[in-house]
Design an enzyme around this catalytic site. Structure first.
Site, mmCIF file in Angstrom:
data_model
loop_
_atom_site.group_PDB
_atom_site.id
_atom_site.type_symbol
_atom_site.label_atom_id
_atom_site.label_comp_id
_atom_site.label_asym_id
_atom_site.label_seq_id
_atom_site.Cartn_x
_atom_site.Cartn_y
_atom_site.Cartn_z
ATOM 1 N N ASP A 33 0.791 -1.182 -0.055
ATOM 2 C CA ASP A 33 -0.031 0.106 -0.039
ATOM 3 C C ASP A 33 0.780 1.315 -0.132
ATOM 4 O O ASP A 33 0.548 2.437 -0.590
ATOM 5 C CB ASP A 33 -0.997 -0.089 1.289
ATOM 6 C CG ASP A 33 -2.098 0.744 1.200
ATOM 7 O OD1 ASP A 33 -2.326 1.716 0.138
ATOM 8 O OD2 ASP A 33 -2.963 0.854 2.030
ATOM 9 N N CYS A 86 -2.957 6.234 -2.201
ATOM 10 C CA CYS A 86 -3.910 5.354 -2.963
ATOM 11 C C CYS A 86 -3.911 6.001 -4.460
ATOM 12 O O CYS A 86 -4.156 7.196 -4.552
ATOM 13 C CB CYS A 86 -5.196 4.994 -2.392
ATOM 14 S SG CYS A 86 -6.272 3.911 -3.734
ATOM 15 N N HIS A 107 -6.076 5.163 6.992
ATOM 16 C CA HIS A 107 -5.070 6.184 6.393
ATOM 17 C C HIS A 107 -5.410 7.210 7.256
ATOM 18 O O HIS A 107 -6.293 7.724 7.672
ATOM 19 C CB HIS A 107 -5.427 6.471 4.629
ATOM 20 C CG HIS A 107 -5.058 5.447 3.933
ATOM 21 N ND1 HIS A 107 -4.004 5.558 3.029
ATOM 22 C CD2 HIS A 107 -5.672 4.132 3.808
ATOM 23 C CE1 HIS A 107 -4.030 4.356 2.526
ATOM 24 N NE2 HIS A 107 -5.119 3.447 2.767
HETATM 25 C C1 LIG Z 1 -8.189 -5.283 -11.919
HETATM 26 C C2 LIG Z 1 -7.648 -5.026 -13.305
HETATM 27 C C3 LIG Z 1 -6.634 -5.870 -13.809
HETATM 28 C C4 LIG Z 1 -8.806 -4.691 -14.330
HETATM 29 O O1 LIG Z 1 -8.386 -3.837 -15.428
HETATM 30 P P1 LIG Z 1 -8.914 -4.394 -16.788
HETATM 31 O O2 LIG Z 1 -8.376 -3.399 -17.715
HETATM 32 O O3 LIG Z 1 -10.401 -4.157 -16.752
HETATM 33 O O4 LIG Z 1 -8.630 -5.897 -17.083
HETATM 34 P P2 LIG Z 1 -8.774 -6.718 -18.344
HETATM 35 O O5 LIG Z 1 -8.915 -8.327 -17.661
HETATM 36 O O6 LIG Z 1 -9.491 -6.243 -19.471
HETATM 37 O O7 LIG Z 1 -7.244 -6.761 -18.935
HETATM 38 C C5 LIG Z 1 -6.525 -5.670 -19.395
HETATM 39 C C6 LIG Z 1 -4.924 -5.924 -19.623
HETATM 40 O O8 LIG Z 1 -4.799 -5.955 -18.124
HETATM 41 C C7 LIG Z 1 -4.006 -7.146 -18.024
HETATM 42 N N1 LIG Z 1 -4.248 -7.662 -16.806
HETATM 43 C C8 LIG Z 1 -5.417 -8.258 -16.000
HETATM 44 N N2 LIG Z 1 -5.358 -8.503 -15.075
HETATM 45 C C9 LIG Z 1 -3.841 -8.534 -14.759
HETATM 46 C C10 LIG Z 1 -3.307 -9.031 -13.587
HETATM 47 N N3 LIG Z 1 -3.694 -9.534 -12.564
HETATM 48 N N4 LIG Z 1 -1.732 -9.098 -13.712
HETATM 49 C C11 LIG Z 1 -1.218 -8.309 -14.843
HETATM 50 N N5 LIG Z 1 -1.989 -7.814 -16.014
HETATM 51 C C12 LIG Z 1 -3.305 -8.071 -15.693
HETATM 52 C C13 LIG Z 1 -4.520 -8.169 -19.262
HETATM 53 O O9 LIG Z 1 -3.711 -9.252 -19.447
HETATM 54 C C14 LIG Z 1 -4.598 -7.211 -20.362
HETATM 55 O O10 LIG Z 1 -3.240 -6.939 -20.935
HETATM 56 P P3 LIG Z 1 -3.348 -6.507 -22.421
HETATM 57 O O11 LIG Z 1 -3.927 -7.614 -23.181
HETATM 58 O O12 LIG Z 1 -4.126 -5.044 -22.439
HETATM 59 O O13 LIG Z 1 -1.837 -6.374 -22.575
HETATM 60 C C15 LIG Z 1 -6.913 -3.471 -13.212
HETATM 61 O O14 LIG Z 1 -7.889 -2.597 -12.801
HETATM 62 C C16 LIG Z 1 -6.024 -3.434 -11.974
HETATM 63 O O15 LIG Z 1 -5.104 -4.192 -12.276
HETATM 64 N N6 LIG Z 1 -6.378 -2.502 -10.698
HETATM 65 C C17 LIG Z 1 -5.696 -2.790 -9.621
HETATM 66 C C18 LIG Z 1 -5.658 -1.486 -9.063
HETATM 67 C C19 LIG Z 1 -4.825 -1.509 -7.709
HETATM 68 O O16 LIG Z 1 -3.980 -2.336 -7.596
HETATM 69 N N7 LIG Z 1 -5.324 -0.337 -6.844
HETATM 70 C C20 LIG Z 1 -4.567 -0.307 -5.601
HETATM 71 C C21 LIG Z 1 -4.681 -1.382 -4.656
HETATM 72 S S1 LIG Z 1 -6.373 -1.287 -3.846
HETATM 73 C C22 LIG Z 1 -5.840 -0.159 -2.510
HETATM 74 O O17 LIG Z 1 -5.003 0.444 -2.688
HETATM 75 C C23 LIG Z 1 -6.790 -0.119 -1.404
HETATM 76 C C24 LIG Z 1 -6.609 -1.001 -0.235
HETATM 77 C C25 LIG Z 1 -6.557 -2.389 -0.419
HETATM 78 O O18 LIG Z 1 -5.417 -0.468 0.451
HETATM 79 C C26 LIG Z 1 -7.524 -0.773 1.040
HETATM 80 C C27 LIG Z 1 -7.886 0.798 1.128
HETATM 81 O O19 LIG Z 1 -7.039 1.714 1.387
HETATM 82 O O20 LIG Z 1 -8.825 1.291 0.520
#
Ligand SMILES: CC(C)(COP(=O)([O-])OP(=O)([O-])OC[C@H]1O[C@@H](n2cnc3c(N)ncnc32)[C@H](O)[C@@H]1OP(=O)([O-])[O-])[C@@H](O)C(=O)NCCC(=O)NCCSC(=O)C[C@@](C)(O)CC(=O)[O-]
Length: 300
Positions: free
Chosen positions: A16, A240, A209
């Site tokens: 995070d 974030c 946070h």
């Molecule tokens: C969920 C997705 C993947 C949807 O993203 P999307 O664009 O809808 O995914 P998709 O399934 O349509 O795929 C698009 C592309 O992403 C790739 N892809 C698809 N999945 C993966 C994967 N797992 N690892 C690596 N690559 C991936 C996939 O292969 C493809 O690649 P391309 O064909 O374009 O080259 C995207 O929105 C994403 O990665 N989001 C992550 C956001 C994130 O990490 N946010 C921070 C963490 S949450 C947080 O901090 C809050 C928390 C937990 O701390 C608590 C709080 O404080 O609230």
């Protein structure tokens, strides 16, 4: 309610914290951070994320970080996995515990994981299934439990519905995230009171946070509600990427100081934790956000 004698800390700094860094952080620096945290006695460390590198570039080297760290017995090293692709990559990297992450607000869900809350729960189903087959424990997060940067107020009943759904699909613990740090002790107590009717409090965690400087008060309020697991971030690293202006998590050093003062055991050595926080702060070229670490460095 009496306070717990022991609290479990979930260290989220390497994930995070570092996910929000503008400057690149090397794999070696991340490995040093994780090893410093386990040496300080933290029993649970969120090491990285298997998410799209286009969305969160800082987490791109997570597999290498897992390969480089010293895996101490008794320490859980976890990763975020938003979908099946993420879980498969985590398994490939030898990860033994993962977390799925949902939100209590629709706009945040769209911005963070590109789908609605309902769709995110559907997306988690195959993740839960594969994790269960492989004996991997899954933690659940709910973001924006006390307010959303896009939608404003969030009802505790909406949080309860999402937390209940995550529990029902097999998450062993649900961490309630005040993503933008707007909560206060009063609405934190109300939150746990409402969510606690659907999910037992021993399965809930607090993730605060510190944007408004309320995180320690919110932890104390949560303790009074019977919550005994808290997420925190060494040196108060982070923010974030999808919550503009939100600061990092409450600093782990400050939480340990609070809990030490209350006579609540954490198993963490505060001095070694401060060292790990000072080291990563120097690497990032800025002062630690931990008030305790700053006070200790002035006192020395
Ligand atoms: C969920 C997705 C993947 C949807 O993203 P999307 O664009 O809808 O995914 P998709 O399934 O349509 O795929 C698009 C592309 O992403 C790739 N892809 C698809 N999945 C993966 C994967 N797992 N690892 C690596 N690559 C991936 C996939 O292969 C493809 O690649 P391309 O064909 O374009 O080259 C995207 O929105 C994403 O990665 N989001 C992550 C956001 C994130 O990490 N946010 C921070 C963490 S949450 C947080 O901090 C809050 C928390 C937990 O701390 C608590 C709080 O404080 O609230």
């Amino acid at each position: 309610m009496s306070l717990p004698s022991h609290v479990r800390l979930v260290e989220v700094g390497p994930r995070d914290g570092l996910q929000n860094e503008k400057q690149p952080v090397s794999v070696a620096d991340k490995v040093r951070l994780v090893d410093g945290l386990s040496a300080a006695g933290l029993g649970y460390i969120e090491v990285g994320s298997f998410v799209s590198p286009k969305w969160v570039p800082q987490m791109a080297g997570s597999a290498e970080v897992f390969a480089g760290i010293e895996q101490r017995t008794g320490v859980t090293y976890a990763a975020l996995t938003p979908n099946l692709k993420g879980l498969e990559a985590a398994i490939e990297a030898g990860v033994k515990e993962v977390a799925v992450f949902a939100a209590a607000s629709e706009s945040f869900s769209q911005r963070n994981i590109n789908c609605s809350i309902a769709d995110s729960l559907v997306r988690f189903e195959p993740v839960m299934e594969l994790a269960q087959q492989r004996g991997i424990r899954v933690r659940g997060y709910v973001s924006c439990v006390l307010g959303c940067p896009y939608d404003g107020d969030v009802s505790p009943h909406q949080v309860a519905a999402v937390a209940f759904a995550l529990q029902a699909m097999g998450c062993y613990e649900i961490s309630l995230g005040d993503t933008i740090g707007v909560g206060t002790a009063g609405n934190v107590r109300q939150l746990f009171e409402v969510v606690g009717r659907d999910v037992p409090r021993e399965r809930l965690a607090g993730h605060f946070h510190d944007t408004y400087g309320q995180a320690l008060a919110n932890i104390y309020a949560s303790l009074l509600e019977g919550v005994a697991v808290f997420d925190s971030s060494v040196a108060g690293l982070g923010g974030c990427p999808y919550a503009k202006g939100a600061t990092g998590n409450v600093a782990s050093e400050d939480v340990v100081y609070l809990l030490d003062g209350l006579g609540i055991e954490t198993g963490v050595d505060l001095s070694r934790l401060i060292e790990a926080g000072q080291r990563i702060s120097r690497t990032l070229g800025r002062e630690t956000a931990s008030r305790v670490a700053r006070a200790r460095s002035v006192a020395q």
